[in-house]
Write a protein that holds these residues in place. Structure first.
Motif, short mmCIF file in Angstrom:
data_model
loop_
_atom_site.label_atom_id
_atom_site.label_comp_id
_atom_site.label_asym_id
_atom_site.label_seq_id
_atom_site.Cartn_x
_atom_site.Cartn_y
_atom_site.Cartn_z
N PRO A 53 0.84 -1.22 0.00
CA PRO A 53 0.00 0.00 0.00
C PRO A 53 0.86 1.26 0.00
CG PRO A 53 0.11 -0.88 2.22
CD PRO A 53 0.89 -1.84 1.35
N VAL A 54 1.45 1.56 -1.13
CA VAL A 54 2.40 2.67 -1.24
C VAL A 54 1.66 3.94 -1.61
CG1 VAL A 54 4.42 3.54 -2.48
CG2 VAL A 54 4.28 1.12 -1.86
N ILE A 55 2.01 5.04 -0.94
CA ILE A 55 1.41 6.33 -1.25
C ILE A 55 2.47 7.37 -1.63
CG2 ILE A 55 -0.56 5.93 0.26
CD1 ILE A 55 0.83 7.83 2.28
N GLY A 56 3.74 6.97 -1.68
CA GLY A 56 4.79 7.92 -2.03
C GLY A 56 6.15 7.25 -2.00
N PHE A 57 7.19 8.07 -2.15
CA PHE A 57 8.56 7.55 -2.15
C PHE A 57 9.49 8.59 -1.55
CE2 PHE A 57 8.02 9.73 -6.19
CZ PHE A 57 9.15 10.54 -6.23
N GLU A 74 8.25 12.56 -1.92
CA GLU A 74 7.00 12.93 -2.59
C GLU A 74 5.93 11.94 -2.17
OE1 GLU A 74 5.23 13.90 -7.06
OE2 GLU A 74 7.38 13.58 -6.74
N VAL A 75 4.76 12.44 -1.80
CA VAL A 75 3.65 11.61 -1.37
C VAL A 75 2.46 11.84 -2.28
CG1 VAL A 75 4.43 11.47 1.02
CG2 VAL A 75 2.93 13.35 0.29
N ASN A 76 1.42 11.05 -2.03
CA ASN A 76 0.20 11.08 -2.85
C ASN A 76 0.51 10.82 -4.32
OD1 ASN A 76 -1.41 11.72 -0.59
ND2 ASN A 76 -1.01 13.93 -0.85
N GLN A 98 13.18 4.56 -0.87
CA GLN A 98 12.25 4.03 0.12
C GLN A 98 10.82 4.22 -0.36
OE1 GLN A 98 14.08 6.46 3.44
NE2 GLN A 98 13.52 4.62 4.62
N SER A 99 9.96 3.26 -0.02
CA SER A 99 8.52 3.41 -0.24
C SER A 99 7.89 3.99 1.02
CB SER A 99 7.88 2.06 -0.58
OG SER A 99 8.40 1.56 -1.79
N ILE A 100 6.82 4.75 0.82
CA ILE A 100 6.13 5.38 1.94
C ILE A 100 4.67 4.93 1.93
CG2 ILE A 100 5.40 7.57 2.98
CD1 ILE A 100 7.83 8.87 1.71
N SER A 101 4.17 4.53 3.09
CA SER A 101 2.76 4.17 3.27
C SER A 101 2.19 4.99 4.41
CB SER A 101 2.61 2.67 3.56
OG SER A 101 3.15 2.37 4.84
N THR A 102 0.94 4.77 4.73
CA THR A 102 0.31 5.51 5.82
C THR A 102 0.93 5.17 7.18
OG1 THR A 102 -1.38 3.77 5.94
CG2 THR A 102 -1.87 5.73 4.61
N SER A 103 1.57 3.99 7.24
CA SER A 103 2.19 3.59 8.50
C SER A 103 3.65 3.99 8.60
CB SER A 103 2.08 2.06 8.67
OG SER A 103 2.73 1.40 7.60
N GLY A 104 4.21 4.57 7.54
CA GLY A 104 5.60 5.01 7.61
C GLY A 104 6.40 4.56 6.41
N PRO A 105 7.70 4.82 6.40
CA PRO A 105 8.56 4.44 5.27
C PRO A 105 9.02 2.99 5.38
CG PRO A 105 9.83 5.68 6.86
CD PRO A 105 8.43 5.65 7.38
#
Length: 221
Positions: A53-57, A74-76, A98-105
């Motif tokens: 569930p990735v929302i940014g990097f 960058e997110v969203n 790194q991948s970023i999700s709602t729970s963190g990187p």
């Protein structure tokens, strides 16, 4: 008994907590690579494991043997590429993604090492590309000119053939009239010849008769 039970309980709880943290964490990006590498810019790309569930990097950029880092986040977005600008020519770089999700990187990806080319090499490759495009344009212009010449020649030949066919038809249509005129002229020319020959023969016969009668008259006298 209580003293022995408490450490065991704490160990079980810590195991459950560690497993929960691992389950919630993201996997690091894979297949990190560089494309469109130039003297002062490049594009980094990566892949994300399925189902994340990735929302940014986030990207960390570092020069080799230099401690200072550059951080890009960058997110969203679900993009899996990022342009790197303001690079230095002929310089070694190290990047992590790194991948970023709602729970963190996620954890850092494997480090990627690359080196930007020299400015002279970049200019040489650019000039080669420009020369290639110019050659393509010149070849296209030459082909267009050749096609125009071929079309003009074909049109001229078609006009010559059409003119020849038209003249041939006119000549063919005039042939019967010419034959009739020739026959008429030949008949008209043959009639006076026969009449003149008859007149000459008649005159000659009259002269002969006169010559024959003259001696007889002289003898009588």
């Amino acid at each position: 008994m209580r003293r022995d039970f408490m450490p065991t309980l704490l160990l079980i709880l810590s195991c459950f907590g560690a497993s929960w943290v691992l389950a919630e964490s993201l996997a690091a990006p894979v297949n990190v690579s560089i494309r469109d590498l130039k003297g002062r810019s490049a594009v980094v790309t990566w892949d994300i494991p399925d189902g994340e569930p990735v929302i940014g990097f986030a990207i960390t950029q570092q020069k080799k043997d230099v401690r200072m880092l550059r951080f890009i986040q960058e997110v969203n977005t679900t993009m899996q590429s990022c342009a790197l600008w303001d690079l230095e020519a002929d310089t070694d770089y190290i990047i992590h993604v790194q991948s970023i999700s709602t729970s963190g990187p996620s954890p850092l990806s494997e480090p990627l090492h690359f080196k930007t080319p020299k400015e002279a090499e970049t200019q040489a490759s650019k000039s080669k590309d420009e020369v290639t495009m110019e050659e393509v344009g010149q070849n296209a212009q030459l082909r267009a000119g050749e096609l125009v010449i071929i079309v003009v020649v074909l049109i001229m030949w078609a006009g010559v053939i059409a003119l020849f066919c038209r003249q041939y038809d006119i000549i063919k249509d005039n042939e019967p009239n010419n034959n009739k005129d020739k026959a008429k002229n030949s008949s008209e020319c043959s009639t006076p010849e026969h009449s003149s020959a008859g007149l000459l023969r008649s005159k000659f016969s009259k002269n002969n008769n006169n010559n024959q009668t003259q001696p007889v008259n002289m003898i009588k006298g």
